[in-house]
Design an enzyme around this catalytic site. Structure first.
Site, PDB file in Angstrom:
ATOM      1  N   LYS A  29       0.757  -1.178  -0.001  1.00  0.00           N
ATOM      2  CA  LYS A  29       0.066  -0.025   0.052  1.00  0.00           C
ATOM      3  C   LYS A  29       1.006   1.176  -0.065  1.00  0.00           C
ATOM      4  O   LYS A  29       0.625   2.364  -0.649  1.00  0.00           O
ATOM      5  CB  LYS A  29      -0.943  -0.219   0.954  1.00  0.00           C
ATOM      6  CG  LYS A  29      -2.050  -1.214   1.100  1.00  0.00           C
ATOM      7  CD  LYS A  29      -2.673  -1.351   2.433  1.00  0.00           C
ATOM      8  CE  LYS A  29      -3.861  -2.378   2.013  1.00  0.00           C
ATOM      9  NZ  LYS A  29      -4.302  -2.831   3.453  1.00  0.00           N
ATOM     10  N   GLN A  79      -5.210  -1.842   9.434  1.00  0.00           N
ATOM     11  CA  GLN A  79      -4.977  -3.249   8.907  1.00  0.00           C
ATOM     12  C   GLN A  79      -5.554  -4.261   9.640  1.00  0.00           C
ATOM     13  O   GLN A  79      -5.477  -4.650  11.028  1.00  0.00           O
ATOM     14  CB  GLN A  79      -3.619  -3.367   8.630  1.00  0.00           C
ATOM     15  CG  GLN A  79      -2.980  -4.535   8.004  1.00  0.00           C
ATOM     16  CD  GLN A  79      -3.435  -4.686   6.728  1.00  0.00           C
ATOM     17  OE1 GLN A  79      -3.385  -3.610   5.980  1.00  0.00           O
ATOM     18  NE2 GLN A  79      -3.782  -5.661   5.940  1.00  0.00           N
ATOM     19  N   ASP A 101     -12.231   1.976   3.438  1.00  0.00           N
ATOM     20  CA  ASP A 101     -12.281   0.615   3.491  1.00  0.00           C
ATOM     21  C   ASP A 101     -13.765   0.304   3.074  1.00  0.00           C
ATOM     22  O   ASP A 101     -14.460  -0.919   2.995  1.00  0.00           O
ATOM     23  CB  ASP A 101     -11.998  -0.147   4.634  1.00  0.00           C
ATOM     24  CG  ASP A 101     -10.628  -1.017   4.550  1.00  0.00           C
ATOM     25  OD1 ASP A 101     -10.328  -1.119   3.273  1.00  0.00           O
ATOM     26  OD2 ASP A 101     -10.114  -1.458   5.467  1.00  0.00           O
TER      27      ASP A 101
END
Ligand code: NAP
Length: 280
Positions: free
Chosen positions: A46, A90, A113
């Site tokens: 990322k 995460q 997300d």
């Protein structure tokens, strides 16, 4: 994957245009709790993708034995930080830290997300909002291959909040007739055989055999499973090859699109926060 590269180049061009116009670049904050090796590798990917797209990224690493309160305090600080556009926590989180509590504490406008119930609810209601990255990546792949969705029979094997349910809703939004399957589905093979579009997101190695696939169906395999040290999908790729019109591999298939959609969500969150937005 060529599609991911092309989309990332488009995002990078948009960020360059913003910088050229004298604006600050978008900023993604990634929160990692602990040092899970898979999570460290995902975060590295990322970070690299953000750098290439001109998006700033910040990492906040907390020890594995952090309290839920400490993680919530970190999220709160990022929510209040005007220079942060997207927040990604995460997963998985260490035991004792509830993922839903952390997601719900994230500012929905920075929830890149797309997992906050406000964004999930907006998806259900057909309203604009930040959508989960992997389902968005699946739609990009289907669109790139010009897979007709309107009126198509779509079968989604898996009902997780992260992949199965949101991709089913996105397909429904595109006028597919959607069936969602799970571990208690009766005669899964027969349901799969009916699919024009088959999305495998069960996390069950080689669950879907060649004779479960309707000839000409488009098959998207999300499964990431390791068997005898080898990565395999939820679909038997070799068997599917001669039957499906499209089959994505477990490695290098939708994965690169997931990160690409994270970049796009960060850009969209930035635009919405700066009043340039496309999302409401
Ligand atoms: P998850 O939360 O474990 O959900 C799995 C779903 O599949 C559940 O709904 C489960 O049913 C169903 N299922 C499991 N075994 C089944 C079987 N034998 N028959 C029918 N249904 C079955 O997993 P997830 O987070 O959605 O992830 C799914 C897979 O996608 C994993 O391999 C994951 O690593 C991969 N993934 C890939 C990407 C990517 O970017 N490529 C991104 C996210 C996830 P129940 O609800 O009844 O338990």
């Amino acid at each position: 994957m060529a599609l991911a590269r092309e989309l990332r180049a488009g995002i990078a061009a948009e960020v360059t245009a913003l910088r050229d116009a004298g604006r600050r670049p978008p900023c993604l904050a990634v929160v990692l709790v602990g040092d899970n090796p898979a999570s460290l590798s995902y975060i590295k990917g990322k970070r690299r993708a953000c750098a290439r797209a001109g998006i700033d990224s910040r990492e906040h690493t907390l020890p594995a034995d952090s309290s839920e309160r400490a993680v919530l305090d970190q999220i709160d600080a990022l929510n209040r930080d005007d220079g942060v556009d997207g927040i990604l926590v995460q997963l998985p989180l260490p035991k004792g830290i509830r993922a839903t509590t952390i997601t719900e504490a994230t500012d929905p406008a920075k929830d890149v997300d797309g997992l906050h119930t406000r964004n999930a609810g907006r998806l259900l209601a057909g309203l604009p909002g930040l959508r989960p990255c992997t389902p968005l990546g699946i739609l990009e792949v289907l669109d790139r291959h010009r897979v007709p969705l309107e009126g198509a029979r779509a079968v989604v094997v898996g009902r997780s909040t992260l992949v199965g349910k949101p991709v089913a809703l996105l397909l429904l939004e595109r006028h597919a007739t959607v069936t969602i399957c799970h571990s208690r589905t009766r005669d899964l093979a027969a349901v799969c055989r009916d699919a024009d579009v088959l999305i495998a997101c069960a996390g069950s190695p080689l669950l879907i055999r060649g004779d479960w696939i309707r000839p000409g169906a488009a098959v998207i395999d999300l499964g990431v499973n390791v068997v005898d040290g080898q990565q395999v999908g939820d679909v038997d790729f070799d068997e599917a090859l001669g039957i499906a019109s499209l089959i994505t591999p477990s490695r290098g298939g939708v994965g690169p699109l997931t990160i690409t959609m994270l970049l796009r969500n960060t850009l969209e969150a930035y635009e919405a926060r700066c009043g340039i937005g496309r999302t409401a």
